[in-house]
Design an enzyme around this catalytic site. Structure first.
Site, PDB file in Angstrom:
ATOM      1  N   ASN A  12       0.525-113.812   5.686  1.00  0.00           N
ATOM      2  CA  ASN A  12      -0.412-114.899   5.393  1.00  0.00           C
ATOM      3  C   ASN A  12      -0.219-115.270   3.925  1.00  0.00           C
ATOM      4  OD1 ASN A  12      -2.571-116.569   4.929  1.00  0.00           O
ATOM      5  ND2 ASN A  12      -4.158-115.013   5.268  1.00  0.00           N
ATOM      6  N   LYS A  14      -1.569-117.526   2.328  1.00  0.00           N
ATOM      7  CA  LYS A  14      -2.804-118.098   1.750  1.00  0.00           C
ATOM      8  C   LYS A  14      -2.445-119.386   0.987  1.00  0.00           C
ATOM      9  CE  LYS A  14      -4.862-113.578   1.921  1.00  0.00           C
ATOM     10  NZ  LYS A  14      -5.848-112.626   1.415  1.00  0.00           N
ATOM     11  N   HIS A 100     -10.418-116.053   9.399  1.00  0.00           N
ATOM     12  CA  HIS A 100     -10.119-115.228   8.218  1.00  0.00           C
ATOM     13  C   HIS A 100     -11.382-115.105   7.361  1.00  0.00           C
ATOM     14  CE1 HIS A 100      -8.400-113.683   4.554  1.00  0.00           C
ATOM     15  NE2 HIS A 100      -7.357-113.327   5.277  1.00  0.00           N
ATOM     16  N   GLU A 102     -11.863-115.122   4.295  1.00  0.00           N
ATOM     17  CA  GLU A 102     -11.992-116.064   3.183  1.00  0.00           C
ATOM     18  C   GLU A 102     -12.609-117.370   3.669  1.00  0.00           C
ATOM     19  OE1 GLU A 102      -7.926-115.748   1.892  1.00  0.00           O
ATOM     20  OE2 GLU A 102      -8.341-113.722   1.165  1.00  0.00           O
ATOM     21  N   GLU A 172      -9.500-106.867   9.383  1.00  0.00           N
ATOM     22  CA  GLU A 172      -9.312-106.925   7.931  1.00  0.00           C
ATOM     23  C   GLU A 172     -10.639-106.623   7.235  1.00  0.00           C
ATOM     24  OE1 GLU A 172      -5.692-109.545   6.831  1.00  0.00           O
ATOM     25  OE2 GLU A 172      -7.432-110.845   6.977  1.00  0.00           O
ATOM     26  N   GLY A 178      -6.883-107.918  -0.922  1.00  0.00           N
ATOM     27  CA  GLY A 178      -6.511-108.288  -2.285  1.00  0.00           C
ATOM     28  C   GLY A 178      -7.049-107.347  -3.352  1.00  0.00           C
ATOM     29  N   SER A 216      -4.538-105.135   1.782  1.00  0.00           N
ATOM     30  CA  SER A 216      -3.735-104.343   0.843  1.00  0.00           C
ATOM     31  C   SER A 216      -2.666-103.492   1.529  1.00  0.00           C
ATOM     32  CB  SER A 216      -4.630-103.479  -0.054  1.00  0.00           C
ATOM     33  OG  SER A 216      -5.490-104.305  -0.820  1.00  0.00           O
TER      34      SER A 216
HETATM   35  P1  13P Z   1      -3.801-108.672   0.993  1.00  0.00           P
HETATM   36  O1  13P Z   1      -2.639-108.063   1.760  1.00  0.00           O
HETATM   37  O2  13P Z   1      -3.387-109.457  -0.201  1.00  0.00           O
HETATM   38  O3  13P Z   1      -4.869-107.654   0.719  1.00  0.00           O
HETATM   39  O4  13P Z   1      -4.480-109.757   1.984  1.00  0.00           O
HETATM   40  C1  13P Z   1      -4.782-109.403   3.275  1.00  0.00           C
HETATM   41  C2  13P Z   1      -5.153-110.620   4.027  1.00  0.00           C
HETATM   42  O5  13P Z   1      -6.211-111.189   3.814  1.00  0.00           O
HETATM   43  C3  13P Z   1      -4.203-111.147   5.015  1.00  0.00           C
HETATM   44  O6  13P Z   1      -4.775-112.126   5.804  1.00  0.00           O
END
Ligand code: 13P
Length: 255
Positions: A12, A14, A100, A102, A172, A178, A216
């Site tokens: 992803n 982002k 997601h 976010e 997740e 992150g 992560s």
């Molecule tokens: P990270 O791997 O940067 O922690 O992000 C995970 C994520 O949100 C994937 O959709």
């Protein structure tokens, strides 16, 4: 990881990248993600919507799947700024993320909206990667199971129409995204097993549905996470922007 399910590793991206950076990343991935890997692991890249056209031209014969990060909750029409599932299919998207954290946290996406989006994707024949996860406060309050069960429960009706091979759940934990703080392999396995059992109880083909861990994931921790019985691969954020890390994580999914 269970041998009856093909592992999946999805990157992803982002809201990152530009034409030139993407070109470099894709060229590096073309060198490292060879056919012997992509024939045994479903590798997916999910660039920002505006770059789907650039990436679809590139994935062509690599065996890598193209995924989107978001989709509209309705079909085509007067919805300025939105992208429909039909449009994603037209561009060659095989997969799309929904729910997601976010988007849930920053853009106010509700369980109901995520369900509508999932339905649109199923109708358009696009594989779904449905994301769920608890916040740090929810984990500390001991309500992780409850939160995940509510998020999955809201999607069950829309999930029923999906082909199990084209339905993926991504767990997740929000506190692991992150942050460099990964769930332990045991914490991930516990939630994955709960999700699979909820899918089974709802009458879905739970053994055919893949459940990915995200938060992560790095080359150093991927193998242990993917070694758990109900962890079928990963949804990768930051490390998916670094070709050698993403490739190492894809290799870890081979077991
Ligand atoms: P990270 O791997 O940067 O922690 O992000 C995970 C994520 O949100 C994937 O959709």
């Amino acid at each position: 990881m269970h041998t009856s399910r093909t592992p999946m590793v999805a990157g992803n991206w982002k809201m990152n990248g530009d034409l030139v950076t993407n070109e470099h990343l894709l060229a590096a991935l073309r060198n490292t993600l060879n056919r012997s890997l992509t024939s045994r692991v479903d590798v997916v890249v999910c660039p920002p919507a505006v770059y789907l056209g650039q990436v679809t031209a590139w994935v062509g014969d690599t065996g890598i799947g193209l995924g989107a990060q978001n989709v509209a909750s309705t079909g085509n029409g007067a919805f300025t700024g939105e992208t429909s599932a039909a449009m994603l299919a037209d561009l060659g998207c095989r997969w799309c993320l929904v729910g997601h954290s976010e988007r849930r946290a920053l853009l106010g996406e509700t369980d109901e909206l995520v369900g509508l989006k999932l339905g649109q994707l199923v109708q358009a024949g696009i594989g779904v990667i449905a994301c769920v996860g608890e916040s740090l406060a929810e984990r500390e309050n001991g309500i992780t199971g409850e939160v995940i069960s509510r998020q999955i429960g809201a999607l069950l009706e829309s999930m029923r129409a999906a082909d199990p091979q084209a339905l993926v759940v991504a767990y997740e934990p929000v506190w692991a995204i992150g942050t460099g703080r990964t769930a332990t392999a045991q914490q991930a396995q516990e939630v994955h097993a709960q999700i699979r059992s909820q899918l089974r109880q709802a009458g879905l083909d739970a053994d055919g549905i893949r459940i990915l861990y995200g938060g992560s994931v790095k080359p150093a921790n991927a193998a242990e996470l993917f070694g758990q019985a109900d962890v079928d691969g990963g949804l990768i954020g930051g490390a998916s922007l670094v070709a050698e890390d993403f490739t190492a994580i894809c290799r870890a999914a081979l077991g």
